[in-house]
Scaffold this active site. Structure first.
Site, PDB file in Angstrom:
ATOM      1  N   ARG A  47       0.838  -1.193   0.000  1.00  0.00           N
ATOM      2  CA  ARG A  47       0.000   0.000   0.000  1.00  0.00           C
ATOM      3  C   ARG A  47       0.873   1.243   0.000  1.00  0.00           C
ATOM      4  NH1 ARG A  47      -1.866   0.561   4.478  1.00  0.00           N
ATOM      5  NH2 ARG A  47      -1.375  -1.415   5.471  1.00  0.00           N
TER       6      ARG A  47
ATOM      7  N   LYS B 105      -9.686  -2.452   1.695  1.00  0.00           N
ATOM      8  CA  LYS B 105      -9.402  -1.302   2.548  1.00  0.00           C
ATOM      9  C   LYS B 105     -10.158  -0.052   2.077  1.00  0.00           C
ATOM     10  CE  LYS B 105      -7.143  -3.802   5.221  1.00  0.00           C
ATOM     11  NZ  LYS B 105      -5.803  -4.190   5.387  1.00  0.00           N
TER      12      LYS B 105
ATOM     13  N   HIS C 262     -10.825  -2.339  11.552  1.00  0.00           N
ATOM     14  CA  HIS C 262      -9.718  -3.184  11.062  1.00  0.00           C
ATOM     15  C   HIS C 262      -9.486  -4.321  12.059  1.00  0.00           C
ATOM     16  CE1 HIS C 262      -5.279  -3.218   9.488  1.00  0.00           C
ATOM     17  NE2 HIS C 262      -6.029  -4.073   8.834  1.00  0.00           N
TER      18      HIS C 262
ATOM     19  N   SER D 235      -1.610  -3.813  10.115  1.00  0.00           N
ATOM     20  CA  SER D 235      -1.289  -4.786   9.067  1.00  0.00           C
ATOM     21  C   SER D 235      -0.005  -5.542   9.416  1.00  0.00           C
ATOM     22  CB  SER D 235      -1.076  -4.060   7.730  1.00  0.00           C
ATOM     23  OG  SER D 235      -2.235  -3.352   7.393  1.00  0.00           O
TER      24      SER D 235
ATOM     25  N   CYS E 211       0.652  -7.763  11.702  1.00  0.00           N
ATOM     26  CA  CYS E 211       0.963  -7.940  13.127  1.00  0.00           C
ATOM     27  C   CYS E 211       0.296  -9.194  13.687  1.00  0.00           C
ATOM     28  CB  CYS E 211       0.523  -6.723  13.929  1.00  0.00           C
ATOM     29  SG  CYS E 211       1.570  -5.293  13.663  1.00  0.00           S
TER      30      CYS E 211
ATOM     31  N   ASP F  63      -9.509  -9.734   9.053  1.00  0.00           N
ATOM     32  CA  ASP F  63      -9.011  -8.388   8.735  1.00  0.00           C
ATOM     33  C   ASP F  63     -10.010  -7.266   8.988  1.00  0.00           C
ATOM     34  OD1 ASP F  63      -6.845  -6.783   7.752  1.00  0.00           O
ATOM     35  OD2 ASP F  63      -7.877  -6.572   5.844  1.00  0.00           O
TER      36      ASP F  63
ATOM     37  N   ARG G 292       1.926 -12.246  -0.681  1.00  0.00           N
ATOM     38  CA  ARG G 292       0.581 -12.529  -0.157  1.00  0.00           C
ATOM     39  C   ARG G 292      -0.019 -13.796  -0.751  1.00  0.00           C
ATOM     40  NH1 ARG G 292      -1.801  -8.721   3.683  1.00  0.00           N
ATOM     41  NH2 ARG G 292      -0.169  -7.160   3.881  1.00  0.00           N
TER      42      ARG G 292
END
Ligand code: SAT
Ligand code: MN
Length: 590
Positions: free
Chosen positions: A73, A210, A230, A252, A254, A281, A374
């Site tokens: 991002r 997002k 989130h 993000s 974590c 998420d 990802r």
């Protein structure tokens, strides 16, 4: 413009307007059918956009490489474009809507020439649920279509639901030239519109995620009296069969996916405890008729960080990636055309093709997979998926957990005194940055409620919305903060994390049930070490105490730093938070 799939005038007008701007050679209306998706996979393979992986070992799995400059991002190129600059707040990048539309139109004009424009109808949430909302994304990327088909509910049912004049969130995506200098991710909350140009990386282009489900939805939630957060959602089943749900916000990369899918330690399993995943998420949360908070996961798949995912850290996520998954920027093992990433196995294969497409060996001195590589995996492949995953009403929350990556200061777990204090605890979250966004990694920054990059309006108004919501919830969940990332003097993590986080969840749920005492400290309620189950862990109560300890001197300094941080919010900062901060400061000086 006409379409066999819909007569909705607003959809037809949006597609017409998008086509006039970008001038694609063709328009393809996505109907969500397996047939159409299969044809697109084939086409993607032909154009080189997708690589078909070993279909025996990884059925339905494909591989994709993004451009080297387009792997995460881009927070500094992500804008909230509302009329008044003040409404975007001090944390967001802002651009005047007219300026932003003009800029993007100039960038995207004619950029789909020679390409196909795909029109994707998708629902965030189960179609027809009171939580759900419909989006239409137009894109020139097959990769986007295939990812959206995993991450959201794509198909003609969305058009049926919209009818002839239903409203939806407009999403325009054009990869243009993938030029990082002309990359913009624009949100127009007042127009229900998103425009994304010059990127093809997930977080920037899967507009349901997002962009819609957090930035636009948080704004809608404020106006409509609900919350877009989130957060992962998980359910714990007790030996007596009762179920308890928890939502947890972490920045993000974590460990949200790992916590959401955790496998409890053996002795918990033997007693009959079970953890199931509702989401990893995003949570959309409403007040139910019973005065509790109810949450749904608006997504339909997992866009998870690959590195570090393995048979030990998260067997459920790994299992979810074994079918129907798109891998992005991991490494390919040419021996059997499967995938590999750092941490998948202890020993790397002798030879790989790395995320850049280069030959790689363990001596190459670089990572084989990008740190933000990802997997896009269908939720249905997750062995611990909750039976409530498709529930239209969602699940009732017993607890909300906030957590960041903090080497020091923040204890393993503490509980807020009440809802308003819990909002304060969320607002003061700080965490070290990760590879999920471009920029330096490991830098401590404020990330309130893990929403810093995702709040679609003024952060102080968002805090105010949390405070207001508290007034509407007769039976609010209890609010906690956790920190799995405390380090010793040598930089090693002290708490083992992963499945052992069950021990902390257990304490949290006992607090919710009122069956365990806690120690009142300057920052809130902290466990007595004896109340955290250490069975079979090999961690002493003394060590545990060291990460439960509240160091008043550190917290006093923290309070001063928070006061500095809060200054930017000026008058818009809710009084309740100012009071909590003053209490924290004075508690530390007692
Ligand atoms: O890249 S995404 O925003 O989709 C994932 C994340 O960073 O949390
Ligand atoms: Mn996320």
């Amino acid at each position: 413009m006409t379409s066999a799939l819909t007569k909705n005038q607003k959809v037809l007008a949006f597609v017409e307007e998008s086509a006039q701007l970008a001038q694609p050679d063709r328009i393809v209306w996505i109907d969500g059918s397996e047939e159409q998706l299969a044809a697109l996979r084939e086409e993607g393979v032909k154009t080189g956009e997708m690589i078909k992986l070993n279909q025996e070992k990884l059925p339905g799995c494909y591989y994709h490489r993004t451009a080297q400059n387009d792997v995460a991002r881009v927070e500094d190129r992500t804008f909230i474009c509302c009329k008044n600059k003040e409404d975007a707040g001090p944390i967001n990048y802002w651009m005047d809507p007219q300026e932003a539309y003009a800029l993007c139109r100039n960038i995207a004009r004619g950029k789909m020439k020679g390409r196909t424009m795909y029109v994707i109808p998708y629902s965030m949430g189960v179609v027809g649920s009171p939580f759900s909302k419909i989006g239409i994304e137009v894109t020139d990327s097959i990769y986007v279509v295939l990812n959206m088909a995993i991450m959201t509910r794509v198909g003609t049912a969305c058009y049926d639901y919209l009818g002839t004049d239903g409203d939806f969130i407009k999403g325009f995506h054009c990869k243009c030239d993938v030029d990082p200098e002309k990359r913009y991710i624009m949100h127009f909350p007042e127009d229900n519109t998103i425009i994304s140009v010059n990127s093809a990386y997930g977080g920037n282009v899967l507009l349901g995620k997002k962009c819609f489900a957090l930035r636009i939805a948080s704004y809608l939630g404020k106006n409509e009296g609900w919350m877009a957060e989130h957060m992962l959602i998980l359910g714990v089943t007790y030996p007596d069969g009762s179920k308890h749900y928890v939502a947890a916000a972490f920045p993000s990369a974590c460990g949200k996916t790992n916590l959401a899918m955790l496998i409890p330690p053996k002795h918990y399993l033997e007693k009959g405890y079970k953890v199931e995943c509702v989401g990893d998420d995003i949570a959309w949360i409403r007040v139910g008729k019973d005065g509790r908070l109810w949450a749904v996961n608006p997504e339909n798949g997992f866009f998870g960080v690959a590195p570090g995912t393995n048979e030990k850290s998260n067997p459920n996520a790994l299992a979810a990636t074994r079918q129907g998954t798109i891998f992005t920027n991991v490494a390919i093992d040419p021996a059997d055309n499967t995938v590999w990433w750092e941490g998948l196995t202890k020993q790397a294969p002798a030879r790989l093709i790395d995320w850049l497409g280069n030959e790689w060996t363990p001596d190459s001195g670089v990572k084989a997979a990008h740190p933000n590589s990802r997997f896009t995996a269908p939720a249905t492949g997750c062995p611990c998926l909750s039976p409530e995953f498709n529930s239209k009403e969602g699940v009732p929350l017993d607890a909300i957990i906030f957590g960041g990556r903090r080497a020091t200061t923040t204890p393993l777990v503490y509980q807020s005194r009440d809802w308003d204090h819990g909002v304060f605890v969320g607002s003061i979250m700080s965490s070290e940055t990760t590879a999920a966004a471009t920029g330096a990694v490991g830098v401590l920054r404020h990330d309130p409620m893990a929403m810093k990059p995702f709040c679609g309006y003024h952060m102080a108004d968002y805090f105010g919305h949390w405070i207001d919501m508290g007034k509407k919830i007769a039976n609010p969940p209890k609010i906690f903060n956790v920190n799995w990332f405390r380090q010793d003097a040598d930089g090693n993590f002290i708490w083992p994390g992963f499945g052992d986080n069950m021990r902390v969840l257990d304490w949290i749920l006992k607090r919710c049930a009122g069956t365990v005492e806690a120690k009142e400290t300057a920052i809130g309620y902290v466990p007595y070490a004896k109340d955290i189950d250490l069975t079979g862990l090999g961690l002493t109560e003394e060590t545990l105490e060291s990460i439960l300890y509240v160091d008043k001197a550190r917290w006093s300094a923290e309070a001063d730093e928070i006061a500095e941080y809060y200054k930017q919010f000026g008058d818009r900062l809710p009084q309740e938070l100012k009071e909590s901060l003053a209490t924290l400061k004075s508690n530390c000086e007692k």
